[in-house]
Design an enzyme around this catalytic site. Structure first.
Site, short mmCIF file in Angstrom:
data_model
loop_
_atom_site.label_atom_id
_atom_site.label_comp_id
_atom_site.label_asym_id
_atom_site.label_seq_id
_atom_site.Cartn_x
_atom_site.Cartn_y
_atom_site.Cartn_z
NE ARG A 103 -2.37 -0.11 3.78
CZ ARG A 103 -3.14 0.30 4.76
NH1 ARG A 103 -4.44 0.42 4.58
NH2 ARG A 103 -2.64 0.61 5.93
CB THR A 107 -2.45 7.24 -2.44
OG1 THR A 107 -1.75 6.01 -2.70
CG2 THR A 107 -1.64 8.40 -3.01
CG ASP A 199 2.97 -3.04 9.20
OD1 ASP A 199 2.97 -2.03 8.48
OD2 ASP A 199 3.25 -4.18 8.76
CG ASP A 202 6.65 -3.18 9.94
OD1 ASP A 202 7.32 -3.57 8.97
OD2 ASP A 202 6.26 -2.01 10.08
C1 PRP Z 1 -0.66 -4.75 4.44
C2 PRP Z 1 -1.42 -6.05 4.54
C3 PRP Z 1 -2.25 -6.04 3.30
C4 PRP Z 1 -2.56 -4.57 3.12
C5 PRP Z 1 -3.97 -4.34 3.55
O1 PRP Z 1 0.40 -4.86 3.58
O2 PRP Z 1 -0.63 -7.17 4.66
O3 PRP Z 1 -1.58 -6.56 2.16
O4 PRP Z 1 -1.64 -3.86 3.96
O5 PRP Z 1 -4.34 -3.04 3.29
P1 PRP Z 1 -5.45 -2.66 2.25
O6 PRP Z 1 -6.60 -3.55 2.49
O7 PRP Z 1 -5.75 -1.22 2.61
O8 PRP Z 1 -4.88 -2.79 0.89
P2 PRP Z 1 1.46 -3.66 3.38
O9 PRP Z 1 1.00 -2.73 2.33
O10 PRP Z 1 1.76 -3.05 4.71
O11 PRP Z 1 2.72 -4.39 2.79
P3 PRP Z 1 3.74 -5.40 3.48
O12 PRP Z 1 2.98 -6.70 3.73
O13 PRP Z 1 4.78 -5.55 2.43
O14 PRP Z 1 4.25 -4.81 4.75
N1 URA Z 2 -1.99 -3.39 7.10
C1 URA Z 2 -1.61 -3.83 8.31
O1 URA Z 2 -0.61 -4.55 8.44
N2 URA Z 2 -2.34 -3.47 9.39
C2 URA Z 2 -3.43 -2.69 9.29
O2 URA Z 2 -4.06 -2.39 10.32
C3 URA Z 2 -3.81 -2.23 8.02
C4 URA Z 2 -3.08 -2.60 6.94
#
Ligand code: PRP
Ligand code: URA
Length: 208
Positions: A103, A107, A199, A202
């Site tokens: 994400r 945005t 997160d 993380d």
């Molecule tokens: C997180 C999560 C989803 C997304 C959800 O990933 O694991 O993929 O956010 O958010 P959304 O429903 O608003 O799209 P992130 O973008 O943090 O990436 P990462 O897993 O690489 O940390």
């Molecule tokens: N992605 C995450 O990892 N946690 C949230 O709460 C939303 C998006």
């Protein structure tokens, strides 16, 4: 309209409480994600198609049933990776199709950075794996990609969702059933699920 299944299984609720807790360290967090994924996958696969087979036991002939066609596990990188291994042990014939989406922090729009198109997309079920369904953007983009590839049946398995994400995914893909451990209250002003767990990437990979 998409069917939304929120599990009441006591083991799922127990593990979810441990997972949410701030004091849960990455090692335990990863174990819990893996265990929750297996339990959620059991619920998401109750309608897999089977073939009748005749087999021989040490005592004689028996009738049995085996999976008719393959299943694909589709983790959304990064956080979805932690949901793969436990399910894969349970369904060793499954293919794993990786999809890299993050994400954009400002945005909240999904940004695609990696896909590995399968040779044959005609599996009986594509199970999208991601612990978090927040705005729904990442899951919608993933279902879009799978449909472009020719996937016939798609479900989403996630740990925690916001109502906003469930609504957006159901609207964009009414044919994609959603399996969850919890449906939380809301998204906050920066797109995080409340109360959520923070997160998920993380916390699994120790990068927070
Ligand atoms: C997180 C999560 C989803 C997304 C959800 O990933 O694991 O993929 O956010 O958010 P959304 O429903 O608003 O799209 P992130 O973008 O943090 O990436 P990462 O897993 O690489 O940390
Ligand atoms: N992605 C995450 O990892 N946690 C949230 O709460 C939303 C998006």
């Amino acid at each position: 309209m998409a069917k939304v299944f929120q599990s009441n299984h006591p083991l799922i609720q127990h593990k979810l409480a441990l997972l949410r807790d701030t004091t849960t360290e990455p090692k335990r967090f990863r174990e819990l994600i893996r265990e929750l994924a297996v339990l959620l996958a059991c619920e998401a696969t109750t309608d897999l198609e089977l073939n009748e087979v005749t087999l021989t036991t040490p005592m004689g002939v028996a009738q049995g049933k085996i999976l008719k066609r393959k299943v694909a596990l589709v983790p959304i990188l990064r956080a979805g990776l932690g949901m793969v291994d436990g399910i894969w042990e349970m369904i060793p014939s499954a293919e794993v199709w990786h999809i890299g989406i993050y994400r954009d922090h400002d945005t909240l729009e999904p940004v695609e950075y990696y896909t590995n198109r399968p040779v044959d997309p005609h599996v009986q079920l594509c199970l999208i794996l991601d612990p978090m369904l927040a705005t729904g953007g990442s899951a919608i983009a993933t279902a879009d990609i799978l449909k472009r590839w020719g996937a016939q049946r798609i479900k989403f398995a996630g740990v925690i969702a916001a109502p906003e994400g469930v609504e957006a995914l159901s609207k964009a893909h009414p044919d994609v059933d959603i399996h969850l451990a919890a449906l939380d209250e809301r998204l906050n002003e920066i797109g995080y699920i409340v109360p959520g767990l923070g997160d998920a990437g993380d916390r699994q990979f120790g990068t927070g």
